[in-house]
Scaffold this active site. Structure first.
Site, PDB file in Angstrom:
ATOM      1  N   HIS A  18      40.448  35.954  39.717  1.00 26.72           N
ATOM      2  CA  HIS A  18      39.335  35.890  40.201  1.00 26.72           C
ATOM      3  C   HIS A  18      38.889  37.249  41.179  1.00 26.72           C
ATOM      4  O   HIS A  18      37.764  37.614  40.926  1.00 26.72           O
ATOM      5  CB  HIS A  18      39.291  34.718  41.198  1.00 26.72           C
ATOM      6  CG  HIS A  18      37.999  34.284  41.919  1.00 26.72           C
ATOM      7  ND1 HIS A  18      37.067  33.551  41.474  1.00 26.72           N
ATOM      8  CD2 HIS A  18      37.501  34.888  43.101  1.00 26.72           C
ATOM      9  CE1 HIS A  18      35.967  33.769  42.233  1.00 26.72           C
ATOM     10  NE2 HIS A  18      36.121  34.470  43.482  1.00 26.72           N
ATOM     11  N   GLU A  19      40.025  37.441  42.059  1.00 23.70           N
ATOM     12  CA  GLU A  19      39.543  38.835  42.670  1.00 23.70           C
ATOM     13  C   GLU A  19      39.502  39.871  41.690  1.00 23.70           C
ATOM     14  O   GLU A  19      38.868  41.226  42.251  1.00 23.70           O
ATOM     15  CB  GLU A  19      40.777  38.890  43.853  1.00 23.70           C
ATOM     16  CG  GLU A  19      40.754  37.673  44.774  1.00 23.70           C
ATOM     17  CD  GLU A  19      39.306  37.204  45.464  1.00 23.70           C
ATOM     18  OE1 GLU A  19      38.856  38.165  45.546  1.00 23.70           O
ATOM     19  OE2 GLU A  19      39.239  36.101  45.834  1.00 23.70           O
ATOM     20  N   HIS A  22      36.019  40.740  40.618  1.00 23.65           N
ATOM     21  CA  HIS A  22      35.060  41.145  41.920  1.00 23.65           C
ATOM     22  C   HIS A  22      35.585  42.909  42.046  1.00 23.65           C
ATOM     23  O   HIS A  22      34.762  43.509  41.935  1.00 23.65           O
ATOM     24  CB  HIS A  22      35.578  40.652  43.312  1.00 23.65           C
ATOM     25  CG  HIS A  22      34.857  39.096  43.604  1.00 23.65           C
ATOM     26  ND1 HIS A  22      33.773  38.884  42.981  1.00 23.65           N
ATOM     27  CD2 HIS A  22      35.580  38.245  44.058  1.00 23.65           C
ATOM     28  CE1 HIS A  22      33.638  37.513  43.341  1.00 23.65           C
ATOM     29  NE2 HIS A  22      34.757  37.064  43.984  1.00 23.65           N
TER      30      HIS A  22
END
Length: 364
Positions: A18-19, A22
Protein backbone atom coordinates in the site's frame (compact mmCIF):
# COMPACT_ATOMS: atom_id res chain seq x y z
CA UNK A 1 4.81 -17.38 17.82
CA UNK A 2 2.62 -19.50 15.57
CA UNK A 3 0.16 -16.60 15.53
CA UNK A 4 2.35 -13.51 15.89
CA UNK A 5 4.80 -14.30 13.09
CA UNK A 6 2.14 -15.08 10.43
CA UNK A 7 0.17 -12.01 11.55
CA UNK A 8 3.19 -9.73 11.17
CA UNK A 9 4.00 -11.29 7.80
CA UNK A 10 0.47 -10.74 6.45
CA UNK A 11 0.15 -7.21 7.77
CA UNK A 12 3.65 -6.16 6.73
CA UNK A 13 3.18 -7.34 3.15
CA UNK A 14 -0.19 -5.59 2.80
CA UNK A 15 1.01 -2.34 4.39
CA UNK A 16 4.29 -2.33 2.45
CA UNK A 17 2.51 -2.73 -0.89
CA UNK A 18 0.00 0.00 0.00
CA UNK A 19 2.64 2.51 1.03
CA UNK A 20 4.88 1.55 -1.89
CA UNK A 21 2.04 2.58 -4.19
CA UNK A 22 2.01 6.04 -2.62
CA UNK A 23 5.80 6.23 -2.74
CA UNK A 24 6.35 5.11 -6.34
CA UNK A 25 3.63 7.26 -7.89
CA UNK A 26 4.61 10.21 -5.70
CA UNK A 27 8.21 9.97 -6.83
CA UNK A 28 7.08 9.55 -10.44
CA UNK A 29 5.15 12.82 -10.03
CA UNK A 30 8.29 14.55 -8.75
CA UNK A 31 7.20 14.71 -5.10
CA UNK A 32 9.87 14.52 -2.41
CA UNK A 33 9.60 11.86 0.30
CA UNK A 34 10.84 12.46 3.85
CA UNK A 35 10.03 9.05 5.32
CA UNK A 36 8.69 5.60 4.45
CA UNK A 37 7.58 3.76 7.58
CA UNK A 38 6.16 0.32 8.24
CA UNK A 39 4.41 0.78 11.57
CA UNK A 40 3.84 3.83 13.75
CA UNK A 41 5.55 5.24 16.82
CA UNK A 42 9.24 5.03 17.76
CA UNK A 43 11.67 3.84 15.11
CA UNK A 44 13.19 0.42 15.73
CA UNK A 45 15.61 0.39 12.83
CA UNK A 46 16.10 2.17 9.52
CA UNK A 47 18.39 3.91 7.06
CA UNK A 48 18.44 7.04 4.92
CA UNK A 49 18.87 6.68 1.16
CA UNK A 50 20.64 9.02 -1.24
CA UNK A 51 17.51 11.06 -1.93
CA UNK A 52 17.07 11.81 1.76
CA UNK A 53 14.20 9.41 2.42
CA UNK A 54 14.26 7.69 5.80
CA UNK A 55 13.20 4.04 5.46
CA UNK A 56 12.22 2.67 8.85
CA UNK A 57 10.50 -0.04 10.80
CA UNK A 58 8.50 1.36 13.72
CA UNK A 59 7.30 -0.10 16.98
CA UNK A 60 3.51 -0.32 16.44
CA UNK A 61 2.93 -2.67 13.48
CA UNK A 62 -0.68 -1.68 12.78
CA UNK A 63 -0.16 0.31 9.59
CA UNK A 64 2.38 2.56 7.99
CA UNK A 65 2.83 5.85 6.19
CA UNK A 66 4.75 7.81 3.58
CA UNK A 67 5.64 11.34 4.70
CA UNK A 68 6.04 13.70 1.77
CA UNK A 69 7.80 17.07 1.73
CA UNK A 70 5.45 19.58 3.36
CA UNK A 71 3.46 17.02 5.38
CA UNK A 72 2.93 17.27 9.10
CA UNK A 73 2.74 13.98 11.00
CA UNK A 74 1.83 10.69 9.37
CA UNK A 75 -1.58 11.73 8.01
CA UNK A 76 -0.46 13.86 5.04
CA UNK A 77 -1.95 17.07 6.38
CA UNK A 78 -0.41 20.31 5.08
CA UNK A 79 1.83 22.25 7.43
CA UNK A 80 1.35 25.90 6.41
CA UNK A 81 4.27 27.16 8.46
CA UNK A 82 6.58 24.46 7.14
CA UNK A 83 5.54 25.21 3.54
CA UNK A 84 6.47 28.86 4.00
CA UNK A 85 9.90 27.87 5.29
CA UNK A 86 10.73 25.52 2.40
CA UNK A 87 13.48 26.39 -0.05
CA UNK A 88 12.64 26.90 -3.72
CA UNK A 89 13.85 23.38 -4.52
CA UNK A 90 11.77 21.89 -1.71
CA UNK A 91 8.69 23.84 -2.82
CA UNK A 92 8.94 22.20 -6.23
CA UNK A 93 8.83 18.80 -4.47
CA UNK A 94 6.22 19.63 -1.79
CA UNK A 95 3.17 17.39 -1.99
CA UNK A 96 0.58 20.06 -1.19
CA UNK A 97 1.94 22.47 -3.82
CA UNK A 98 1.50 19.96 -6.66
CA UNK A 99 -1.33 20.06 -9.24
CA UNK A 100 -4.45 18.37 -7.95
CA UNK A 101 -4.13 15.46 -10.42
CA UNK A 102 -0.68 14.57 -9.09
CA UNK A 103 -1.92 14.58 -5.50
CA UNK A 104 -4.97 12.51 -6.42
CA UNK A 105 -2.87 9.98 -8.37
CA UNK A 106 -0.41 9.64 -5.49
CA UNK A 107 -3.17 9.09 -2.93
CA UNK A 108 -5.16 6.67 -5.12
CA UNK A 109 -2.03 4.62 -5.81
CA UNK A 110 -2.03 3.09 -2.31
CA UNK A 111 -5.41 1.30 -2.57
CA UNK A 112 -4.78 0.59 -6.25
CA UNK A 113 -1.56 -1.25 -5.43
CA UNK A 114 -3.48 -3.28 -2.85
CA UNK A 115 -5.86 -4.38 -5.61
CA UNK A 116 -2.90 -5.15 -7.87
CA UNK A 117 -1.46 -7.38 -5.15
CA UNK A 118 -4.74 -9.28 -4.92
CA UNK A 119 -4.86 -9.68 -8.70
CA UNK A 120 -1.25 -10.90 -8.76
CA UNK A 121 -1.80 -13.48 -6.00
CA UNK A 122 -4.89 -14.96 -7.63
CA UNK A 123 -3.32 -14.88 -11.09
CA UNK A 124 -0.37 -16.92 -9.80
CA UNK A 125 -2.71 -19.29 -7.94
CA UNK A 126 -4.82 -19.89 -11.04
CA UNK A 127 -1.78 -20.39 -13.28
CA UNK A 128 -0.22 -22.90 -10.86
CA UNK A 129 -3.24 -24.76 -9.48
CA UNK A 130 -6.00 -23.98 -11.97
CA UNK A 131 -9.58 -23.82 -10.73
CA UNK A 132 -12.09 -26.55 -9.93
CA UNK A 133 -15.58 -25.79 -11.20
CA UNK A 134 -18.91 -27.59 -11.50
CA UNK A 135 -21.86 -27.10 -13.81
CA UNK A 136 -24.65 -24.96 -12.23
CA UNK A 137 -27.05 -27.88 -11.90
CA UNK A 138 -29.51 -28.68 -9.12
CA UNK A 139 -29.12 -32.27 -7.92
CA UNK A 140 -31.19 -32.00 -4.75
CA UNK A 141 -33.55 -29.52 -3.12
CA UNK A 142 -33.74 -29.52 0.68
CA UNK A 143 -37.30 -29.90 2.05
CA UNK A 144 -38.91 -26.69 3.37
CA UNK A 145 -36.01 -24.62 2.02
CA UNK A 146 -36.37 -21.30 0.15
CA UNK A 147 -35.59 -23.18 -3.08
CA UNK A 148 -38.36 -25.72 -2.41
CA UNK A 149 -40.85 -22.95 -1.65
CA UNK A 150 -39.85 -21.16 -4.88
CA UNK A 151 -40.46 -24.29 -6.94
CA UNK A 152 -36.85 -25.05 -7.90
CA UNK A 153 -36.55 -28.72 -8.89
CA UNK A 154 -33.76 -31.32 -9.29
CA UNK A 155 -32.39 -31.19 -12.82
CA UNK A 156 -32.80 -27.41 -13.15
CA UNK A 157 -29.86 -25.44 -14.48
CA UNK A 158 -29.12 -21.91 -13.22
CA UNK A 159 -28.91 -19.36 -16.04
CA UNK A 160 -28.74 -16.14 -14.03
CA UNK A 161 -29.20 -14.88 -10.47
CA UNK A 162 -30.52 -11.37 -9.95
CA UNK A 163 -29.50 -10.51 -13.51
CA UNK A 164 -25.95 -11.86 -13.20
CA UNK A 165 -25.11 -14.60 -15.77
CA UNK A 166 -24.13 -17.92 -14.23
CA UNK A 167 -21.41 -20.20 -15.57
CA UNK A 168 -20.60 -22.44 -12.58
CA UNK A 169 -22.27 -23.63 -9.41
CA UNK A 170 -19.73 -21.56 -7.49
CA UNK A 171 -21.13 -18.41 -9.14
CA UNK A 172 -24.52 -19.18 -7.58
CA UNK A 173 -22.96 -19.76 -4.16
CA UNK A 174 -20.98 -16.49 -4.26
CA UNK A 175 -24.06 -14.41 -5.05
CA UNK A 176 -26.48 -16.15 -2.70
CA UNK A 177 -24.09 -16.35 0.28
CA UNK A 178 -23.88 -12.57 0.60
CA UNK A 179 -27.58 -11.78 0.12
CA UNK A 180 -29.33 -13.39 3.10
CA UNK A 181 -32.80 -11.95 3.61
CA UNK A 182 -32.99 -10.38 0.12
CA UNK A 183 -35.44 -11.65 -2.48
CA UNK A 184 -33.46 -12.76 -5.54
CA UNK A 185 -34.65 -13.55 -9.04
CA UNK A 186 -33.43 -16.90 -10.42
CA UNK A 187 -33.64 -17.74 -14.12
CA UNK A 188 -33.54 -21.52 -14.59
CA UNK A 189 -33.43 -23.81 -17.59
CA UNK A 190 -35.89 -26.70 -17.32
CA UNK A 191 -36.78 -29.14 -20.12
CA UNK A 192 -35.35 -26.82 -22.76
CA UNK A 193 -37.20 -23.70 -21.64
CA UNK A 194 -36.40 -20.90 -19.22
CA UNK A 195 -38.44 -20.11 -16.14
CA UNK A 196 -38.06 -17.39 -13.53
CA UNK A 197 -38.61 -17.87 -9.80
CA UNK A 198 -37.98 -15.74 -6.72
CA UNK A 199 -36.33 -17.05 -3.56
CA UNK A 200 -35.02 -15.37 -0.42
CA UNK A 201 -31.78 -16.88 0.95
CA UNK A 202 -31.99 -17.71 4.63
CA UNK A 203 -29.09 -16.96 7.00
CA UNK A 204 -27.18 -20.04 8.13
CA UNK A 205 -24.15 -20.32 10.37
CA UNK A 206 -21.31 -22.41 8.92
CA UNK A 207 -17.64 -22.96 9.64
CA UNK A 208 -15.14 -21.81 7.03
CA UNK A 209 -11.83 -23.48 6.17
CA UNK A 210 -10.05 -21.55 8.94
CA UNK A 211 -12.53 -22.61 11.60
CA UNK A 212 -14.36 -19.26 11.82
CA UNK A 213 -18.10 -19.21 12.45
CA UNK A 214 -19.65 -17.18 9.63
CA UNK A 215 -23.22 -16.45 8.59
CA UNK A 216 -24.07 -16.88 4.93
CA UNK A 217 -27.23 -17.02 2.84
CA UNK A 218 -28.43 -20.36 1.44
CA UNK A 219 -31.46 -21.39 -0.60
CA UNK A 220 -31.15 -25.14 0.01
CA UNK A 221 -29.92 -26.63 -3.27
CA UNK A 222 -27.18 -29.23 -3.61
CA UNK A 223 -24.90 -30.08 -6.52
CA UNK A 224 -23.36 -33.52 -7.03
CA UNK A 225 -20.71 -35.19 -9.16
CA UNK A 226 -23.15 -36.74 -11.62
CA UNK A 227 -24.86 -33.50 -12.62
CA UNK A 228 -22.13 -31.03 -11.70
CA UNK A 229 -19.39 -32.85 -13.61
CA UNK A 230 -16.61 -31.19 -11.59
CA UNK A 231 -13.46 -30.48 -13.55
CA UNK A 232 -10.21 -28.57 -13.29
CA UNK A 233 -9.71 -25.57 -15.57
CA UNK A 234 -6.12 -24.81 -16.51
CA UNK A 235 -5.01 -21.27 -17.31
CA UNK A 236 -2.24 -19.79 -19.41
CA UNK A 237 -0.58 -16.57 -18.20
CA UNK A 238 -3.04 -14.20 -19.92
CA UNK A 239 -6.10 -16.23 -18.91
CA UNK A 240 -4.82 -16.46 -15.32
CA UNK A 241 -4.35 -12.68 -15.19
CA UNK A 242 -7.88 -12.12 -16.51
CA UNK A 243 -9.24 -14.60 -13.95
CA UNK A 244 -7.28 -12.80 -11.21
CA UNK A 245 -8.84 -9.48 -12.21
CA UNK A 246 -12.30 -11.07 -12.27
CA UNK A 247 -11.82 -12.66 -8.84
CA UNK A 248 -10.55 -9.39 -7.37
CA UNK A 249 -13.51 -7.47 -8.77
CA UNK A 250 -15.84 -10.10 -7.31
CA UNK A 251 -14.23 -9.63 -3.89
CA UNK A 252 -14.61 -5.85 -4.17
CA UNK A 253 -18.29 -6.16 -5.05
CA UNK A 254 -19.00 -8.65 -2.26
CA UNK A 255 -17.15 -6.52 0.29
CA UNK A 256 -19.01 -3.41 -0.81
CA UNK A 257 -22.31 -5.28 -0.53
CA UNK A 258 -21.34 -6.51 2.95
CA UNK A 259 -20.51 -2.99 4.18
CA UNK A 260 -23.80 -1.67 2.81
CA UNK A 261 -25.76 -4.46 4.49
CA UNK A 262 -23.82 -3.91 7.73
CA UNK A 263 -24.82 -0.24 7.79
CA UNK A 264 -28.46 -1.22 7.14
CA UNK A 265 -28.34 -3.75 9.99
CA UNK A 266 -28.68 -6.81 7.75
CA UNK A 267 -25.31 -8.34 8.65
CA UNK A 268 -24.07 -9.76 11.92
CA UNK A 269 -21.58 -7.32 13.46
CA UNK A 270 -19.51 -10.30 14.63
CA UNK A 271 -18.54 -10.84 10.99
CA UNK A 272 -16.38 -7.72 11.35
CA UNK A 273 -13.04 -8.20 13.08
CA UNK A 274 -9.89 -6.26 13.83
CA UNK A 275 -6.24 -7.06 14.50
CA UNK A 276 -6.97 -9.84 16.99
CA UNK A 277 -9.21 -11.68 14.54
CA UNK A 278 -6.75 -11.15 11.69
CA UNK A 279 -3.95 -12.53 13.86
CA UNK A 280 -6.07 -15.58 14.72
CA UNK A 281 -6.87 -16.16 11.05
CA UNK A 282 -3.21 -15.73 10.08
CA UNK A 283 -2.17 -18.37 12.60
CA UNK A 284 -4.78 -20.83 11.35
CA UNK A 285 -3.88 -20.14 7.72
CA UNK A 286 -0.20 -20.73 8.46
CA UNK A 287 -1.09 -24.08 10.03
CA UNK A 288 -2.80 -25.09 6.78
CA UNK A 289 0.19 -24.07 4.67
CA UNK A 290 1.88 -21.15 2.97
CA UNK A 291 -0.65 -21.14 0.10
CA UNK A 292 -3.46 -20.44 2.57
CA UNK A 293 -1.43 -17.64 4.15
CA UNK A 294 -0.87 -16.01 0.76
CA UNK A 295 -4.59 -16.22 0.02
CA UNK A 296 -5.25 -14.42 3.29
CA UNK A 297 -2.78 -11.72 2.20
CA UNK A 298 -4.77 -11.29 -1.04
CA UNK A 299 -8.13 -11.04 0.74
CA UNK A 300 -6.82 -8.64 3.38
CA UNK A 301 -5.12 -6.52 0.74
CA UNK A 302 -8.39 -6.10 -1.15
CA UNK A 303 -10.19 -5.26 2.09
CA UNK A 304 -7.60 -2.65 3.05
CA UNK A 305 -7.88 -1.13 -0.42
CA UNK A 306 -11.66 -0.83 -0.15
CA UNK A 307 -11.64 0.60 3.37
CA UNK A 308 -9.03 3.19 2.42
CA UNK A 309 -11.24 4.42 -0.44
CA UNK A 310 -14.14 5.25 1.87
CA UNK A 311 -14.69 9.05 1.64
CA UNK A 312 -13.67 9.68 5.24
CA UNK A 313 -10.63 11.74 6.26
CA UNK A 314 -7.93 10.81 7.17
CA UNK A 315 -8.40 7.78 4.87
CA UNK A 316 -7.24 8.03 1.27
CA UNK A 317 -10.85 8.33 0.10
CA UNK A 318 -11.29 11.41 2.26
CA UNK A 319 -8.31 13.11 0.64
CA UNK A 320 -9.62 12.14 -2.81
CA UNK A 321 -12.99 13.71 -1.92
CA UNK A 322 -11.27 17.00 -1.10
CA UNK A 323 -9.27 16.85 -4.34
CA UNK A 324 -12.44 16.19 -6.36
CA UNK A 325 -14.08 19.22 -4.75
CA UNK A 326 -10.97 21.29 -5.48
CA UNK A 327 -11.03 20.22 -9.12
CA UNK A 328 -14.70 21.20 -9.46
CA UNK A 329 -14.45 24.48 -7.53
CA UNK A 330 -11.10 25.39 -9.14
CA UNK A 331 -9.74 26.31 -5.71
CA UNK A 332 -8.74 24.41 -2.54
CA UNK A 333 -11.40 23.62 0.04
CA UNK A 334 -11.20 26.26 2.81
CA UNK A 335 -8.82 25.20 5.55
CA UNK A 336 -11.45 25.70 8.28
CA UNK A 337 -13.83 23.31 6.49
CA UNK A 338 -11.08 20.75 5.99
CA UNK A 339 -10.17 20.92 9.68
CA UNK A 340 -13.77 20.35 10.86
CA UNK A 341 -14.34 17.47 8.44
CA UNK A 342 -10.93 16.01 9.25
CA UNK A 343 -11.67 15.99 13.01
CA UNK A 344 -15.07 14.40 12.43
CA UNK A 345 -13.52 11.77 10.15
CA UNK A 346 -10.79 11.01 12.64
CA UNK A 347 -13.43 10.51 15.33
CA UNK A 348 -15.32 8.10 13.05
CA UNK A 349 -12.15 6.12 12.37
CA UNK A 350 -11.33 5.91 16.10
CA UNK A 351 -14.88 4.80 16.91
CA UNK A 352 -14.67 2.13 14.21
CA UNK A 353 -11.32 0.92 15.53
CA UNK A 354 -12.74 0.75 19.04
CA UNK A 355 -15.74 -1.18 17.72
CA UNK A 356 -13.66 -3.87 15.98
CA UNK A 357 -11.36 -4.18 19.01
CA UNK A 358 -14.42 -4.67 21.23
CA UNK A 359 -15.71 -7.28 18.78
CA UNK A 360 -12.37 -9.06 18.89
CA UNK A 361 -12.00 -9.13 22.65
CA UNK A 362 -15.47 -9.06 24.22
CA UNK A 363 -18.32 -8.59 21.79
CA UNK A 364 -18.40 -11.89 19.92
Amino acid sequence: MGTIVPFLFVLTVVVFVHEMGHYLVGRWCGIGVRAFSIGFGPELLGFTDRSGTRWKLSAIPLGGYVKFVGDVGATSKPDADALDDLSETERREAFHLQPVWKRAATVFAGPFFNFLLTVAVFAVMFSVFGRFVAEPMVAEVRPDSPAAEAGIQPGDRFVSVDGVPIETFGDVQRIVSGRAGEALSFVLERDGRQITVTATPEPTEVEDALGNKIRIGVIGVVNNEALGQPRRIEYGPIEALAAGVEETWSIILRTGSFLKRLVLGREDRCQLGGPVKIADMAGKAADLGFVWLIQLVALLSAGIGILNLLPIPPLDGGHLLFYAMEAVLRRPVPEQVMEVVYRAGMLMVLVFMGFVFWNDLFGC
